[in-house]
Design a protein around this motif. Structure first.
Motif: not given
Length: 123
Positions: A34-39, A43-46, A95-101, A103-112
């Motif tokens: 996933g990619w997220f951004r924070q202005a 808050e950080r957004e998907f 950028c982030a790696v998800s533990f779901f195949l 991915g997800s729009s929620s930052a909580r679903d990313y572990d790295y």
């Protein structure tokens, strides 16, 4: 697992940029990204996500039609192509790696997470 985001910079409205996210310590295939951004002051957004095989993507409404996520599992790298940039796209992009195949729009679903790369769009 380490993620290294790069490609940010200062551009004018309407320009394009391509961000890269190189991952080490884990084979990317089979993991959503996933990619997220924070202005500033927000808050950080998907922004968008891509499934492990690269066939499934989704985007935030604010970037849909302008941004495209792709991945090269052989290079363990994910990309974010950003076109028609607007001043409101100014943010630190993560950028982030998800533990779901898929991915997800929620930052909580990313572990790295990567360290972020700054994109500044001037009007």
């Amino acid at each position: 697992v380490q993620l290294q985001a790069s490609g940010g910079g200062l551009v004018q409205a309407g320009d394009s940029l391509r961000l890269s996210c190189a991952v080490s310590g884990r084979t990317l295939s089979g993991y959503g990204m996933g990619w997220f951004r924070q202005a500033p002051g927000k808050e950080r957004e998907f922004v968008g996500r891509i499934g492990g095989s690269g066939g499934s993507t989704s985007y935030a409404d604010s970037v849909k039609g302008r941004f495209t996520i792709s991945r090269d599992n052989a290079k363990n790298t994910v990309y974010l192509q950003m076109n028609s940039l607007k001043p409101e796209d100014t943010a630190v992009y993560y950028c982030a790696v998800s533990f779901f195949l898929y991915g997800s729009s929620s930052a909580r679903d990313y572990d790295y997470w990567g360290q972020g790369t700054l994109v500044t769009v001037s009007s």
